[in-house]
Every structure is written in structure tokens, then in C-alpha cells.
Design a protein around this motif. Structure first.
Motif, PDB file in Angstrom:
ATOM      1  N   THR A   1       0.828  -1.188   0.000  1.00 22.72           N
ATOM      2  CA  THR A   1       0.000   0.000   0.000  1.00 22.72           C
ATOM      3  C   THR A   1       0.865   1.241   0.000  1.00 22.72           C
ATOM      4  OG1 THR A   1      -1.775   1.142   1.214  1.00 22.72           O
ATOM      5  CG2 THR A   1      -0.103   0.040   2.525  1.00 22.72           C
TER       6      THR A   1
ATOM      7  N   THR B   1      -8.564   5.732   1.612  1.00 21.48           N
ATOM      8  CA  THR B   1      -7.997   5.314   2.889  1.00 21.48           C
ATOM      9  C   THR B   1      -8.579   3.979   3.316  1.00 21.48           C
ATOM     10  OG1 THR B   1      -7.561   7.572   3.636  1.00 21.48           O
ATOM     11  CG2 THR B   1      -7.793   5.908   5.342  1.00 21.48           C
TER      12      THR B   1
ATOM     13  N   PHE C   1      -3.208   3.868   2.478  1.00 22.05           N
ATOM     14  CA  PHE C   1      -3.367   3.506   3.879  1.00 22.05           C
ATOM     15  C   PHE C   1      -3.223   4.771   4.715  1.00 22.05           C
ATOM     16  CE2 PHE C   1      -2.833   0.926   7.662  1.00 22.05           C
ATOM     17  CZ  PHE C   1      -3.492  -0.251   7.345  1.00 22.05           C
TER      18      PHE C   1
ATOM     19  N   CYS D   1       1.800   4.483   1.994  1.00 22.52           N
ATOM     20  CA  CYS D   1       1.724   4.992   3.365  1.00 22.52           C
ATOM     21  C   CYS D   1       3.042   5.675   3.697  1.00 22.52           C
ATOM     22  CB  CYS D   1       1.462   3.866   4.362  1.00 22.52           C
ATOM     23  SG  CYS D   1       1.168   4.437   6.055  1.00 22.52           S
TER      24      CYS D   1
ATOM     25  N   THR E   1      -9.623  -3.833   6.310  1.00 20.05           N
ATOM     26  CA  THR E   1      -8.306  -4.262   6.789  1.00 20.05           C
ATOM     27  C   THR E   1      -8.304  -5.767   7.038  1.00 20.05           C
ATOM     28  OG1 THR E   1      -8.958  -3.610   9.040  1.00 20.05           O
ATOM     29  CG2 THR E   1      -7.618  -2.052   7.783  1.00 20.05           C
TER      30      THR E   1
ATOM     31  N   LEU F   1       0.419  -1.931   9.300  1.00 16.53           N
ATOM     32  CA  LEU F   1       0.942  -2.398   8.012  1.00 16.53           C
ATOM     33  C   LEU F   1       1.439  -3.835   8.116  1.00 16.53           C
ATOM     34  CD1 LEU F   1       2.949   0.759   6.874  1.00 16.53           C
ATOM     35  CD2 LEU F   1       0.759  -0.040   5.951  1.00 16.53           C
TER      36      LEU F   1
END
Length: 559
Positions: free
Chosen positions: A30, A372, A365, A32, A382, A44
Motif C-alpha cells: 500500500t 484510505t 493507507f 503509506c 483491513t 501495516l
């Protein structure tokens, strides 16, 4: 929109791998950055991601934070995907006024120090002219310092070169009419036309010489040749810039795989943004693409997009470098229940991996915007990411390969340029070509016939890999392509096309007969045997019969 997880396609790939293949690394990650909340950064690793994209890199302001963040990620077993260029430079680039983009009305922008970009009306533009030499020299200095700050490639996934190359985003506003770009266009024209008389005949113009040629500011629906050449030139100008940047990155960091994330598959914005999937990834080690379904996208879009990435990759690794996350705050998805959005995310991810992607990076993320996944909390999406990450490892997906398809669906970027000249409103993003291409792809899939989606420019190198070529939405033709198709058919291949097919030359002028350029069988029957309607629910019988006769799918059952 309905997206089904294509686990059957994945299982087919697993079953077809009779011989163990050399293992490949499957990345899942992702976007981030290190400035996000600690809970988000910790999540993560808990989600099972093994890659994180460091967005907005390449410039001096990013070096310290990005290098430290990469070391932190490496300690957790997460590889960093670096990015050079585009979002966003710094005030150091503002003085390069000759590199600011100029639109078809001769207007440029103004400095915007809130976003470190050039503002055009209500939109900020993060890129400068690819034709400007001072811009390139400044990039070389910044990029060399940035790349040198990172450790050896064992902890890095690769480098994304100049994020989303192309002139895009502003609807009905066409760039780049700056002096360096126009000068380069005039230097390009002799190689395409030979002499000014030929150019004038093809364009319907009366220029005294190449040095006096002016690029068109709007397409002429009667004589679209100038518009087609101008937009093709800008595609090639961006491709040359990407090749320059790829060569530079190879000199500075030969240990890093190079890619660029093309802003989506070939589609109805092509005439504005000129982001060509094949041309702009030609110099890359890895083919990369952004894939964003919306609530208006049909079911065909995601499979079509990933098969186009695989077709363009032509055996190279294929990475989805940005994709939709179905965020809580997104205007597209906020009314959709959380559990349903998690299902959409899971379906999208398995479609990518089931079709053969080597990497998928979510966008993103904890971004403080509509894109998001989480700010550190567990939620249905998630949890879906964690499930997919563990299932990828359980399947040991890196040991398997997608079986090479026997069919190629051929997309011609010139058709989109022609549509932008002939169809009213096309420059604001409308085109029926997407529906025809995606509908034909869906028709093949519904009949159980996998295919690559390749670009017309790939035909000389790629045709030999397939037993059938399907050509929807291909009204333009040239002698070289016609000769290739005749030889392919004479060698036992099957060629199918939808009407109108081969009806115009490469400058948009109508040709005598359709299909033209001798694309007929000896008895005079048209080479294209089936008209394929967009959004088809099933495979037309004529197409299915021809594909079965070609041995593409010997067990095909016709109902």
C-alpha cells in the motif's frame, strides 16, 4: 457494480502448472508515509503487507524522511517501492517558466506554494514539459541524490519513474503547446511524412515548410490528420522522456527494477492525457498500471484492465501500482455498506492475482482523504487485506504462472484519437470504444476463453504467440498492419474484427472498400467474420465457431 472473485481462474492457473516454475516474489502492499499515526504504521505489518510505496519521492525535501522510513520498514520485513517525480517538486522548479505547460489557448499557470505545483484555474498541475532540457537537468541532480540515499536493493521493491506520465486530469484542456514541445514536433514531422507536400496532402493544409507548421488546437472532424499526428507525437515525446529517465535510473541504481504506473488502461481519456500503456512502459523492466473501478464501471472493467496490463507486460512482471480501496469517505462508495465494500476490495484483489499480477499496491493507507483503508483501526477492509495476504502465502502463489492465452484482443490507441476528432464531446471523456473493447473481452471470458489485451503497436512482435487475433474498434489501417494480418491468417491464424474495420488510413481519410488494404479472402469474403456488440452477454456463435475451428478452445460447446 458487481465484481466476483476470480478464484476459478486462479485455480486453473494452479492446475495448469504441471512443471514447477522458478518461484517469483508476490508483493502485496500500500501507499503509506512515516508521518501517519503510529497505530496505522503498526497495522501495516499486522495486515501482512510486504511492500510499501514511498510516494512523492525524488526531490530534496523527501530524502531524509523517506530513507529513514525505508530502514524502519526493512526491519519489519517490508520492502519499499520508491517513486521519482510528479507529486510534487519544490519551489526550486518554479523559475523554470519555459517548462510550464501551455494549453491550446496559449495560457499557462501560476505558482501555488500550498501544493508546490503550478495552478491552472482550479487544478494544480504537478508536471512540467517533458521537452524542456533544463527541467531534465534539474531532475537528474535531484533524483541522483535521492536514489543514493537508499540501501542496496534487497530491501527495495523497485522504482516508479515519473508517476502517471502523460498530460491529463484537466477535462477539455489539451497540453503541451510550449515552445520546446512545438519545436520538437516540427523536427519530428519529416520522419513521418518525408516532405511538406505529403504532409499538406494528408492534413489538407498549405504550409510552406516544416518550420512553419503549427499544431492544431482543436480536431477537425473533416480532415483529422493534423490532430492525429499532434497527439501521436505527444505520446512519443512522453515515451522518449520515459526512456531517458529509465536510462538515467539504470546508470545511478542498476540494482533497481524500473517501472512507471500508467494512469489506467487505454480508455476514453486517451486523447487528452496521451498515456499509452505500451509506448510508455517500453523501456521498463516491469509493466505497471493504476486500476480504479468506479460505481459506474461495468463488471468487465477490472478483468479488462488487468488483462491489458498482462498483455502489455509481454512476459515481464506486471504490477498494479495503484488501485481502488472503496474508502469510507469516497463519493463513489460512502453509501455502500462496509461489509459490501470489503467484498468489493477482496474481489478486486483476487481478480488481479488470479489473472497473473505479480504485485498489487493499494492507494492507500491512512491518507486523510477518500482513498484510505484505515487510520490504525481494524475494519472489514483491513480484515480482508489480512485474509488475502495470508492466503497468498498459503497458496504459495509465487510458484505458479498464468497459462499463456491463445487469443489476443487488440486495442488500437489511434481509434481513440480518431473518436476524439469525430465524436462531439469526446474531449470531455466520452467514447463508445470502451464499451466495445470491454464488452468483447467480457464475451470471450463468458465463453471460457482467456485472452491478453495488447496494443496495435505490439502486433509485429506479439502475433506469433497467439492462434487468434480479435480486433474490435479498429477503423484505421496501414499497409504494414494489413500485410501482417494477411500473413497471420495465411499461416493458420484466425483474425476476427468488428465493423467498421480498416475503413480509414492513419490520417483519418476514408479508404475505398471496407475492409481496405486487400484484407479479403481469395473468394472476396471479408476477413472479419463477426460483428461483436459492446456489453455482450455471451459469445456470438460466429466468433465461437471460428475460435473453435482455430483450435483455440477445442472443447468449446456452442449452445
Amino acid at each position: 457494480m458487481t465484481l466476483r472473485p476470480l478464484l476459478p481462474a486462479l485455480l486453473l492457473a494452479l492446475a495448469a502448472a504441471a512443471e514447477p516454475a522458478p518461484p517469483r516474489t508476490i508483493l502485496f502492499g500500500t501507499d503509506c508515509d512515516a508521518n501517519r499515526p503510529a497505530a496505522a504504521r503498526e497495522l501495516l505489518a499486522e495486515c501482512g503487507f510486504n511492500a510499501v510505496r514511498l510516494t512523492g519521492g525524488g526531490y530534496a525535501w523527501a530524502i531524509k524522511d523517506h530513507a529513514a522510513w525505508a530502514r524502519t520498514l526493512a526491519a519489519k520485513g517490508i520492502r519499499s517501492y520508491l517513486q521519482l517525480g510528479s507529486h510534487y517538486p519544490s519551489a526550486d522548479y518554479f523559475p523554470l517558466k519555459g517548462a510550464w505547460l501551455v494549453d491550446q489557448a496559449g495560457r499557462s499557470g501560476v505558482e501555488d506554494r500550498t501544493s508546490w505545483a503550478i495552478r491552472y484555474d482550479h487544478s494544480c498541475w504537478p508536471q512540467l514539459s517533458y521537452a524542456h532540457q533544463d527541467f531534465r537537468e534539474r531532475l537528474e541532480r535531484d533524483f541522483a541524490a535521492y536514489l543514493a540515499s537508499f540501501p542496496p536493493a534487497a530491501s527495495l521493491a523497485g522504482v516508479i519513474l515519473h508517476n502517471e506520465p502523460g498530460f491529463h486530469w484537466l477535462k477539455d484542456r489539451v497540453f503541451d503547446y510550449g515552445a520546446p514541445s512545438v519545436a520538437a514536433f516540427r523536427a519530428w514531422l519529416p520522419g513521418r511524412h518525408g516532405d511538406i507536400a505529403t504532409l499538406n496532402r494528408r492534413w489538407g493544409s498549405a504550409f510552406a515548410g516544416f518550420a512553419s507548421v503549427e499544431p492544431p488546437t482543436r480536431p477537425d472532424p473533416v480532415r483529422p490528420g493534423a490532430w492525429l499526428d499532434w497527439r501521436r507525437f505527444q505520446v512519443e515525446q512522453i515515451a522518449e522522456f520515459m526512456a531517458w529517465e529509465a536510462a538515467f535510473a539504470r546508470r545511478v541504481r542498476p540494482d533497481l527494477a524500473r517501472t512507471t504506473n500508467l494512469d489506467g488502461p487505454l480508455g476514453n481519456w486517451y486523447a487528452i492525457r496521451c498515456s499509452d500503456p505500451e509506448a510508455h512502459s517500453r523501456a521498463m523492466d516491469v509493466a505497471g498500471m493504476d486500476i480504479y473501478p468506479t460505481r459506474w464501471s461495468g463488471r468487465a472493467f477490472v478483468p479488462f484492465a488487468i488483462d491489458q496490463l498482462l498483455g502489455v507486460a509481454a512476459g515481464r512482471p506486471a504490477h498494479v501500482l495503484e488501485c481502488e480501496v472503496f474508502g469510507d469517505r469516497s463519493e463513489d462508495w460512502k453509501e455502500v455498506p462496509a461489509a459490501r465494500r470489503a467484498d468489493l476490495l477482496r474481489a478486486q484483489l483476487w481478480t488481479f492475482y488470479g489473472h497473473g499480477a505479480d504485485a498489487v499496491l493499494l492507494w492507500g493507507f491512512s491518507r486523510c482523504d477518500a482513498f484510505t483503508i484505515s487510520d490504525g483501526e481494524w475494519n472489514p477492509r483491513t480484515l480482508a487485506c489480512r485474509d488475502v495476504a495470508h492466503q497468498l502465502r498459503m497458496l504459495d502463489l509465487g510458484r505458479f504462472r498464468r497459462p499463456p492465452p491463445a487469443v489476443a484482443l487488440v486495442a488500437d490507441p489511434d481509434a481513440h484519437l480518431l473518436a476524439s476528432a469525430l465524436v462531439p464531446g469526446a474531449l470531455t471523456g466520452g467514447s463508445a470504444l470502451d464499451r466495445e473493447l470491454q464488452g468483447t473481452h467480457a464475451a470471450l471470458a463468458s465463453a471460457g476463453i482467456p485472452c491478453d489485451v495488447i496494443q496495435a503497436a505490439q502486433l509485429p512482435a506479439a502475433a506469433g504467440r497467439y492462434r487468434a487475433l480479435v480486433l474490435p474498434a479498429m477503423p484505421l489501417i496501414d499497409d504494414a498492419t494489413a500485410d501482417l494480418l494477411r500473413r497471420f491468417a495465411a499461416g493458420g491464424g484466425t483474425v476476427l474484427a468488428s465493423a467498421p474495420f480498416a475503413a480509414r488510413d492513419r490520417w483519418g481519410a476514408p479508404l475505398a472498400g471496407s475492409p481496405a488494404c486487400g484484407l479479403t479472402r481469395p473468394a472476396g469474403e471479408a476477413l472479419g467474420a463477426a460483428h461483436l456488440a459492446g456489453q455482450a452477454a455471451g459469445l456470438p456463435a460466429a466468433l465461437a465457431a471460428d475460435l473453435a475451428a482455430a483450435g483455440v478452445l477445442p472443447a468449446l460447446r456452442l449452445e
